[in-house]
Design a protein around this motif. Structure first.
Motif, PDB file in Angstrom:
ATOM      1  N   ALA A 266       0.838  -1.210   0.000  1.00  0.00           N
ATOM      2  CA  ALA A 266       0.000   0.000   0.000  1.00  0.00           C
ATOM      3  C   ALA A 266       0.869   1.256   0.000  1.00  0.00           C
ATOM      4  N   ARG A 267       1.957   1.224   0.751  1.00  0.00           N
ATOM      5  CA  ARG A 267       2.855   2.384   0.804  1.00  0.00           C
ATOM      6  C   ARG A 267       3.558   2.586  -0.546  1.00  0.00           C
ATOM      7  N   VAL A 268       3.975   1.490  -1.165  1.00  0.00           N
ATOM      8  CA  VAL A 268       4.620   1.582  -2.481  1.00  0.00           C
ATOM      9  C   VAL A 268       3.636   2.185  -3.490  1.00  0.00           C
ATOM     10  N   ARG A 269       2.390   1.692  -3.438  1.00  0.00           N
ATOM     11  CA  ARG A 269       1.369   2.181  -4.384  1.00  0.00           C
ATOM     12  C   ARG A 269       1.089   3.663  -4.161  1.00  0.00           C
ATOM     13  N   GLU A 270       1.032   4.047  -2.898  1.00  0.00           N
ATOM     14  CA  GLU A 270       0.776   5.451  -2.543  1.00  0.00           C
ATOM     15  C   GLU A 270       1.876   6.356  -3.127  1.00  0.00           C
ATOM     16  N   CYS A 271       3.132   5.930  -2.975  1.00  0.00           N
ATOM     17  CA  CYS A 271       4.246   6.713  -3.520  1.00  0.00           C
ATOM     18  C   CYS A 271       4.188   6.744  -5.052  1.00  0.00           C
ATOM     19  N   ALA A 272       3.856   5.617  -5.653  1.00  0.00           N
ATOM     20  CA  ALA A 272       3.775   5.546  -7.118  1.00  0.00           C
ATOM     21  C   ALA A 272       2.722   6.517  -7.645  1.00  0.00           C
ATOM     22  N   GLU A 273       1.650   6.677  -6.882  1.00  0.00           N
ATOM     23  CA  GLU A 273       0.553   7.535  -7.337  1.00  0.00           C
ATOM     24  C   GLU A 273       0.764   9.007  -7.002  1.00  0.00           C
TER      25      GLU A 273
ATOM     26  N   TRP B 116       3.878  10.475  -5.129  1.00  0.00           N
ATOM     27  CA  TRP B 116       5.172  11.060  -4.772  1.00  0.00           C
ATOM     28  C   TRP B 116       6.315  10.332  -5.489  1.00  0.00           C
ATOM     29  N   PRO B 117       6.711  10.853  -6.651  1.00  0.00           N
ATOM     30  CA  PRO B 117       7.774  10.201  -7.432  1.00  0.00           C
ATOM     31  C   PRO B 117       9.077   9.998  -6.656  1.00  0.00           C
ATOM     32  N   GLY B 118       9.440  10.954  -5.796  1.00  0.00           N
ATOM     33  CA  GLY B 118      10.665  10.818  -5.008  1.00  0.00           C
ATOM     34  C   GLY B 118      10.595   9.612  -4.074  1.00  0.00           C
ATOM     35  N   GLY B 119       9.450   9.436  -3.458  1.00  0.00           N
ATOM     36  CA  GLY B 119       9.247   8.285  -2.568  1.00  0.00           C
ATOM     37  C   GLY B 119       9.283   6.982  -3.343  1.00  0.00           C
TER      38      GLY B 119
ATOM     39  N   LEU C 286      20.859   8.214  -9.419  1.00  0.00           N
ATOM     40  CA  LEU C 286      20.531   8.730  -8.084  1.00  0.00           C
ATOM     41  C   LEU C 286      21.246  10.056  -7.833  1.00  0.00           C
ATOM     42  N   ASP C 287      22.520  10.110  -8.217  1.00  0.00           N
ATOM     43  CA  ASP C 287      23.304  11.330  -7.997  1.00  0.00           C
ATOM     44  C   ASP C 287      22.742  12.504  -8.793  1.00  0.00           C
ATOM     45  N   ALA C 288      22.105  12.190  -9.922  1.00  0.00           N
ATOM     46  CA  ALA C 288      21.594  13.253 -10.794  1.00  0.00           C
ATOM     47  C   ALA C 288      20.105  13.526 -10.578  1.00  0.00           C
ATOM     48  N   VAL C 289      19.512  12.897  -9.551  1.00  0.00           N
ATOM     49  CA  VAL C 289      18.066  13.007  -9.359  1.00  0.00           C
ATOM     50  C   VAL C 289      17.631  14.465  -9.221  1.00  0.00           C
ATOM     51  N   ARG C 290      16.497  14.775  -9.824  1.00  0.00           N
ATOM     52  CA  ARG C 290      16.006  16.162  -9.800  1.00  0.00           C
ATOM     53  C   ARG C 290      15.270  16.413  -8.484  1.00  0.00           C
ATOM     54  N   ALA C 291      16.032  16.773  -7.465  1.00  0.00           N
ATOM     55  CA  ALA C 291      15.458  17.017  -6.141  1.00  0.00           C
ATOM     56  C   ALA C 291      16.366  17.947  -5.358  1.00  0.00           C
ATOM     57  N   ASP C 292      15.741  18.852  -4.580  1.00  0.00           N
ATOM     58  CA  ASP C 292      16.561  19.737  -3.744  1.00  0.00           C
ATOM     59  C   ASP C 292      16.951  18.986  -2.466  1.00  0.00           C
ATOM     60  N   ASP C 293      17.722  19.643  -1.615  1.00  0.00           N
ATOM     61  CA  ASP C 293      18.252  18.970  -0.422  1.00  0.00           C
ATOM     62  C   ASP C 293      17.165  18.436   0.509  1.00  0.00           C
ATOM     63  N   LEU C 294      16.100  19.233   0.664  1.00  0.00           N
ATOM     64  CA  LEU C 294      15.017  18.814   1.554  1.00  0.00           C
ATOM     65  C   LEU C 294      14.334  17.561   1.006  1.00  0.00           C
ATOM     66  N   GLU C 295      14.097  17.560  -0.297  1.00  0.00           N
ATOM     67  CA  GLU C 295      13.458  16.401  -0.937  1.00  0.00           C
ATOM     68  C   GLU C 295      14.374  15.173  -0.849  1.00  0.00           C
ATOM     69  N   LYS C 296      15.673  15.411  -0.976  1.00  0.00           N
ATOM     70  CA  LYS C 296      16.617  14.291  -0.859  1.00  0.00           C
ATOM     71  C   LYS C 296      16.565  13.679   0.547  1.00  0.00           C
ATOM     72  N   GLN C 297      16.419  14.551   1.537  1.00  0.00           N
ATOM     73  CA  GLN C 297      16.293  14.050   2.918  1.00  0.00           C
ATOM     74  C   GLN C 297      15.037  13.203   3.067  1.00  0.00           C
ATOM     75  N   ARG C 298      13.967  13.656   2.414  1.00  0.00           N
ATOM     76  CA  ARG C 298      12.704  12.904   2.471  1.00  0.00           C
ATOM     77  C   ARG C 298      12.857  11.552   1.775  1.00  0.00           C
ATOM     78  N   ILE C 299      13.595  11.524   0.680  1.00  0.00           N
ATOM     79  CA  ILE C 299      13.816  10.267  -0.055  1.00  0.00           C
ATOM     80  C   ILE C 299      14.619   9.294   0.817  1.00  0.00           C
ATOM     81  N   VAL C 300      15.637   9.815   1.498  1.00  0.00           N
ATOM     82  CA  VAL C 300      16.450   8.974   2.395  1.00  0.00           C
ATOM     83  C   VAL C 300      15.570   8.405   3.516  1.00  0.00           C
ATOM     84  N   ALA C 301      14.696   9.246   4.070  1.00  0.00           N
ATOM     85  CA  ALA C 301      13.803   8.790   5.143  1.00  0.00           C
ATOM     86  C   ALA C 301      12.868   7.698   4.628  1.00  0.00           C
ATOM     87  N   GLU C 302      12.414   7.841   3.390  1.00  0.00           N
ATOM     88  CA  GLU C 302      11.513   6.836   2.804  1.00  0.00           C
ATOM     89  C   GLU C 302      12.252   5.525   2.549  1.00  0.00           C
TER      90      GLU C 302
END
Length: 215
Positions: free
Chosen positions: A106-113, A115-118, A176-192
């Motif tokens: 369910a969490r994977v599906r939620e991110c797919a729908e 939050w691309p970063g997640g 991953l290194d080139a991902v289009r995300a700012d620092d805050l979004e990167k932190q969120r991706i790491v948390a996910e």
């Protein structure tokens, strides 16, 4: 400053180790559980990859997740062949997800729908894990339950479309290194990412309760 792929790997290292050293996985890889436990684990994987891959087509054009959608990684057809081998042609009839697996999918599906970063976080933990540690599982499964080398029963771990896994993983880390995300979004991706490992560990825990060692 460390690259984003290094940050992700280091930040989730603890959770990664916890998942890999769960009692269920240790017992499975130690040959202490029967093929039924392996089949049950494979069933749980089906639900997770169904959630990951069902939304992949829609994400292919997404600027953030799009570069990660690579058909040679897709696992569902291989999983279905394995399940057919393990459970017989009517494998879908008895297919059931553990509550922990339902929560994970369910969490994977939620991110797919939403939050691309997640989605990338889950994509990374699953597919890069398959290309690395997954090969240990394949080897053990072939030896423990006598599956044909890279054949039915372990096809999930065989990436026919990837000739050079080391080069592929390098390329993936560059994405991953080139991902289009700012620092805050990167932190969120790491948390996910950490959350993905925790969800995976919960599935192992539930499988461990279903297959306790009688010894």
């Amino acid at each position: 400053m460390d690259s984003f792929s290094t940050v992700i790997r280091t930040a989730s290292h603890e959770q990664h180790v916890e998942a890999e050293t769960s009692a269920f996985m240790s017992d499975l890889l130690g040959g202490r559980l029967g093929v039924d436990a392996y089949a049950r684990y494979t069933e749980q994987l089906w639900f997770v990859y169904e959630a990951l891959e069902a939304g992949a087509g829609r994400l292919a054009a997404d600027p953030v997740a799009g570069p990660f959608i690579q058909p040679e990684l897709f696992r569902l057809p291989a999983l279905e062949r394995d399940l057919s081998h393990l459970r017989g042609p009517d494998w879908r009839v008895g297919l059931s997800a553990l509550p922990a697996t339902r929560a994970y999918a369910a969490r994977v599906r939620e991110c797919a729908e939403r939050w691309p970063g997640g989605y990338i976080a889950h994509h990374y933990t699953r597919y890069l894990g398959n290309l690395s540690g997954g090969q240990i599982i394949r080897d053990k499964a072939e030896r423990t339950w006598g599956f044909e080398k890279k054949g039915d029963g372990v096809r999930f771990y065989v990436f026919e479309g990837i000739g050079n896994p080391a080069a592929f993983k390098r390329g993936y880390r560059e994405l991953l290194d080139a991902v289009r995300a700012d620092d805050l979004e990167k932190q969120r991706i790491v948390a996910e990412c950490k959350r993905a490992f925790a969800l995976n560990t919960a599935v192992f825990r539930a499988l461990g309760e279903e297959f306790p060692l009688s010894a």
